[in-house]
Design a protein around this motif. Structure first.
Motif, PDB file in Angstrom:
ATOM      1  N   SER A  14       1.144  -1.062  -0.099  1.00 29.12           N
ATOM      2  CA  SER A  14       0.122  -0.039   0.245  1.00 29.12           C
ATOM      3  C   SER A  14       1.076   0.957   0.132  1.00 29.12           C
ATOM      4  O   SER A  14       1.712   1.500   1.062  1.00 29.12           O
ATOM      5  CB  SER A  14      -0.853   0.185   1.104  1.00 29.12           C
ATOM      6  OG  SER A  14      -1.907   1.086   1.265  1.00 29.12           O
ATOM      7  N   TYR A  15       0.848   1.818  -1.027  1.00 28.48           N
ATOM      8  CA  TYR A  15       1.977   2.557  -0.850  1.00 28.48           C
ATOM      9  C   TYR A  15       0.943   4.555  -1.158  1.00 28.48           C
ATOM     10  O   TYR A  15      -0.376   3.986  -2.143  1.00 28.48           O
ATOM     11  CB  TYR A  15       2.345   2.882  -2.150  1.00 28.48           C
ATOM     12  CG  TYR A  15       3.484   2.130  -2.635  1.00 28.48           C
ATOM     13  CD1 TYR A  15       4.986   2.637  -2.624  1.00 28.48           C
ATOM     14  CD2 TYR A  15       3.963   0.853  -2.676  1.00 28.48           C
ATOM     15  CE1 TYR A  15       6.292   2.068  -2.288  1.00 28.48           C
ATOM     16  CE2 TYR A  15       4.624   0.171  -3.011  1.00 28.48           C
ATOM     17  CZ  TYR A  15       6.110   0.243  -3.266  1.00 28.48           C
ATOM     18  OH  TYR A  15       7.194   0.020  -2.789  1.00 28.48           O
ATOM     19  N   THR A  16       1.433   5.220  -0.513  1.00 26.90           N
ATOM     20  CA  THR A  16       1.568   7.171  -0.497  1.00 26.90           C
ATOM     21  C   THR A  16       1.465   7.313  -2.014  1.00 26.90           C
ATOM     22  O   THR A  16       2.065   6.894  -2.758  1.00 26.90           O
ATOM     23  CB  THR A  16       1.297   7.485   0.177  1.00 26.90           C
ATOM     24  OG1 THR A  16       2.690   7.892   0.023  1.00 26.90           O
ATOM     25  CG2 THR A  16       1.337   7.688   1.525  1.00 26.90           C
ATOM     26  N   SER A  17       0.613   8.399  -2.818  1.00 27.44           N
ATOM     27  CA  SER A  17       0.753   9.330  -3.830  1.00 27.44           C
ATOM     28  C   SER A  17       2.117   9.211  -3.614  1.00 27.44           C
ATOM     29  O   SER A  17       2.914   9.260  -4.993  1.00 27.44           O
ATOM     30  CB  SER A  17      -0.179  10.231  -4.403  1.00 27.44           C
ATOM     31  OG  SER A  17      -0.776  11.262  -4.064  1.00 27.44           O
ATOM     32  N   ASN A  18       2.581  10.196  -2.922  1.00 26.53           N
ATOM     33  CA  ASN A  18       3.934  10.435  -3.147  1.00 26.53           C
ATOM     34  C   ASN A  18       5.140   9.051  -3.408  1.00 26.53           C
ATOM     35  O   ASN A  18       5.834  10.000  -3.829  1.00 26.53           O
ATOM     36  CB  ASN A  18       4.383  10.795  -1.573  1.00 26.53           C
ATOM     37  CG  ASN A  18       4.440  12.616  -1.507  1.00 26.53           C
ATOM     38  OD1 ASN A  18       3.499  12.963  -2.561  1.00 26.53           O
ATOM     39  ND2 ASN A  18       3.699  12.950  -0.311  1.00 26.53           N
ATOM     40  N   ASN A  19       4.910   8.032  -2.128  1.00 28.29           N
ATOM     41  CA  ASN A  19       5.922   6.621  -2.647  1.00 28.29           C
ATOM     42  C   ASN A  19       5.536   6.062  -3.865  1.00 28.29           C
ATOM     43  O   ASN A  19       6.481   6.382  -4.670  1.00 28.29           O
ATOM     44  CB  ASN A  19       5.162   5.238  -2.031  1.00 28.29           C
ATOM     45  CG  ASN A  19       4.955   6.060  -0.432  1.00 28.29           C
ATOM     46  OD1 ASN A  19       4.204   5.686   0.364  1.00 28.29           O
ATOM     47  ND2 ASN A  19       6.702   6.503  -0.085  1.00 28.29           N
ATOM     48  N   LEU A  20       4.406   6.090  -4.732  1.00 27.68           N
ATOM     49  CA  LEU A  20       4.540   5.687  -6.289  1.00 27.68           C
ATOM     50  C   LEU A  20       5.052   6.947  -6.740  1.00 27.68           C
ATOM     51  O   LEU A  20       6.274   6.838  -8.002  1.00 27.68           O
ATOM     52  CB  LEU A  20       3.154   5.949  -6.937  1.00 27.68           C
ATOM     53  CG  LEU A  20       2.665   5.647  -7.384  1.00 27.68           C
ATOM     54  CD1 LEU A  20       3.205   3.457  -7.683  1.00 27.68           C
ATOM     55  CD2 LEU A  20       0.882   4.865  -8.304  1.00 27.68           C
ATOM     56  N   ASN A  21       4.814   8.322  -7.084  1.00 29.58           N
ATOM     57  CA  ASN A  21       5.759   9.012  -7.685  1.00 29.58           C
ATOM     58  C   ASN A  21       6.913   9.002  -7.438  1.00 29.58           C
ATOM     59  O   ASN A  21       8.455   9.545  -8.466  1.00 29.58           O
ATOM     60  CB  ASN A  21       4.629  10.881  -7.596  1.00 29.58           C
ATOM     61  CG  ASN A  21       3.736  10.990  -7.330  1.00 29.58           C
ATOM     62  OD1 ASN A  21       3.114   9.997  -8.453  1.00 29.58           O
ATOM     63  ND2 ASN A  21       2.521  11.993  -6.629  1.00 29.58           N
ATOM     64  N   ASN A  22       7.847   8.781  -6.478  1.00 31.23           N
ATOM     65  CA  ASN A  22       8.795   8.703  -6.445  1.00 31.23           C
ATOM     66  C   ASN A  22       9.411   7.393  -7.079  1.00 31.23           C
ATOM     67  O   ASN A  22      10.623   7.657  -7.596  1.00 31.23           O
ATOM     68  CB  ASN A  22       9.125   8.314  -4.308  1.00 31.23           C
ATOM     69  CG  ASN A  22       9.299   9.758  -3.930  1.00 31.23           C
ATOM     70  OD1 ASN A  22       9.275  10.354  -4.397  1.00 31.23           O
ATOM     71  ND2 ASN A  22       9.187   9.433  -2.354  1.00 31.23           N
ATOM     72  N   ALA A  23       8.543   6.891  -6.428  1.00 30.06           N
ATOM     73  CA  ALA A  23       9.052   5.072  -7.219  1.00 30.06           C
ATOM     74  C   ALA A  23       9.121   5.624  -9.245  1.00 30.06           C
ATOM     75  O   ALA A  23      10.571   5.416  -9.819  1.00 30.06           O
ATOM     76  CB  ALA A  23       8.243   4.216  -7.567  1.00 30.06           C
ATOM     77  N   LEU A  24       8.430   5.995 -10.005  1.00 28.72           N
ATOM     78  CA  LEU A  24       8.265   6.709 -11.013  1.00 28.72           C
ATOM     79  C   LEU A  24       9.324   7.616 -11.864  1.00 28.72           C
ATOM     80  O   LEU A  24      10.156   7.446 -12.445  1.00 28.72           O
ATOM     81  CB  LEU A  24       6.831   7.345 -11.268  1.00 28.72           C
ATOM     82  CG  LEU A  24       5.451   6.630 -11.258  1.00 28.72           C
ATOM     83  CD1 LEU A  24       4.503   7.225 -11.900  1.00 28.72           C
ATOM     84  CD2 LEU A  24       5.217   6.032 -12.761  1.00 28.72           C
ATOM     85  N   ALA A  25       9.693   8.322 -10.892  1.00 27.57           N
ATOM     86  CA  ALA A  25      11.035   9.175 -10.623  1.00 27.57           C
ATOM     87  C   ALA A  25      12.377   8.698 -10.496  1.00 27.57           C
ATOM     88  O   ALA A  25      13.446   9.150 -11.161  1.00 27.57           O
ATOM     89  CB  ALA A  25      10.130   9.941  -9.669  1.00 27.57           C
ATOM     90  N   LEU A  26      12.225   7.384 -10.124  1.00 27.50           N
ATOM     91  CA  LEU A  26      13.974   6.927  -9.807  1.00 27.50           C
ATOM     92  C   LEU A  26      14.390   6.753 -10.966  1.00 27.50           C
ATOM     93  O   LEU A  26      15.595   7.271 -10.946  1.00 27.50           O
ATOM     94  CB  LEU A  26      13.544   5.343  -9.887  1.00 27.50           C
ATOM     95  CG  LEU A  26      14.515   4.447  -8.672  1.00 27.50           C
ATOM     96  CD1 LEU A  26      15.901   5.279  -7.896  1.00 27.50           C
ATOM     97  CD2 LEU A  26      14.480   3.038  -8.362  1.00 27.50           C
ATOM     98  N   PRO A  27      14.212   6.551 -12.036  1.00 27.75           N
ATOM     99  CA  PRO A  27      14.652   6.392 -13.104  1.00 27.75           C
ATOM    100  C   PRO A  27      15.193   7.707 -13.929  1.00 27.75           C
ATOM    101  O   PRO A  27      16.916   7.859 -13.888  1.00 27.75           O
ATOM    102  CB  PRO A  27      13.664   5.501 -14.149  1.00 27.75           C
ATOM    103  CG  PRO A  27      13.191   4.766 -13.637  1.00 27.75           C
ATOM    104  CD  PRO A  27      13.073   5.411 -12.683  1.00 27.75           C
ATOM    105  N   SER A  28      14.302   8.813 -13.500  1.00 30.01           N
ATOM    106  CA  SER A  28      14.727  10.179 -14.351  1.00 30.01           C
ATOM    107  C   SER A  28      15.583  10.527 -13.056  1.00 30.01           C
ATOM    108  O   SER A  28      17.201  10.988 -13.451  1.00 30.01           O
ATOM    109  CB  SER A  28      14.060  10.746 -14.905  1.00 30.01           C
ATOM    110  OG  SER A  28      13.319  11.019 -13.708  1.00 30.01           O
ATOM    111  N   LYS A  29      16.099  10.299 -12.082  1.00 28.99           N
ATOM    112  CA  LYS A  29      16.567  10.708 -11.189  1.00 28.99           C
ATOM    113  C   LYS A  29      17.873  10.344 -11.178  1.00 28.99           C
ATOM    114  O   LYS A  29      18.861  10.989 -10.837  1.00 28.99           O
ATOM    115  CB  LYS A  29      16.017  10.161  -9.510  1.00 28.99           C
ATOM    116  CG  LYS A  29      15.144  11.379  -9.439  1.00 28.99           C
ATOM    117  CD  LYS A  29      14.936  12.345  -8.408  1.00 28.99           C
ATOM    118  CE  LYS A  29      13.689  13.377  -7.506  1.00 28.99           C
ATOM    119  NZ  LYS A  29      14.094  14.427  -6.936  1.00 28.99           N
ATOM    120  N   CYS A  30      18.234   9.119 -11.211  1.00 30.86           N
ATOM    121  CA  CYS A  30      19.567   8.323 -11.717  1.00 30.86           C
ATOM    122  C   CYS A  30      20.051   8.800 -13.000  1.00 30.86           C
ATOM    123  O   CYS A  30      21.140   8.136 -13.378  1.00 30.86           O
ATOM    124  CB  CYS A  30      18.895   6.607 -11.001  1.00 30.86           C
ATOM    125  SG  CYS A  30      18.964   6.820  -9.472  1.00 30.86           S
TER     126      CYS A  30
END
Length: 113
Positions: free
Chosen positions: A79-95
């Motif tokens: 169970s993720y919050t929308s922030n957690n999911l947004n962080n996961a979605l942003a992970l490749p670009s952040k790296c």
């Protein structure tokens, strides 16, 4: 929540462990990313390094699909919050990595080539 994510990943590792790039490998490479997904900020170097390694190991469509399914199942099982999911979605670009799939429960892994 962290222990729940780890438990989900371990179950998935047993379930998907037969691909050329096993779910065990995916879990091990992405484990350092948990703190970033949960808290945001900047992903640790070990997270980005693991993501790069995983990306370089998954060279064929079946390997990429397998890794996608593993990640998708791990994300869908917690169970993720929308922030957690947004962080996961942003992970490749952040790296600074371009992946052929998103870290999202809605990703269609069968469409990855």
């Amino acid at each position: 929540m962290r222990s729940l994510l780890l438990a989900v990943c371990l179950v998935l590792a047993l379930h998907f462990g037969e691909a050329a790039v096993s779910c065990n490998t995916a879990v091990a490479e992405l484990y350092p990313c948990i703190s970033y997904v949960l808290q945001g900020g900047n992903p640790p170097d070990s997270c980005c390094s693991g993501l790069r390694t995983l990306s370089s190991q998954a060279q064929t469509p079946p390997d990429r699909q397998s890794v996608c399914r593993c990640i998708k199942s791990a994300i869908g099982g917690v169970s993720y919050t929308s922030n957690n999911l947004n962080n996961a979605l942003a992970l490749p670009s952040k790296c600074g990595i371009n992946l052929p799939y998103k870290f999202s429960p809605s990703t269609n892994c069968d469409s990855i080539h």
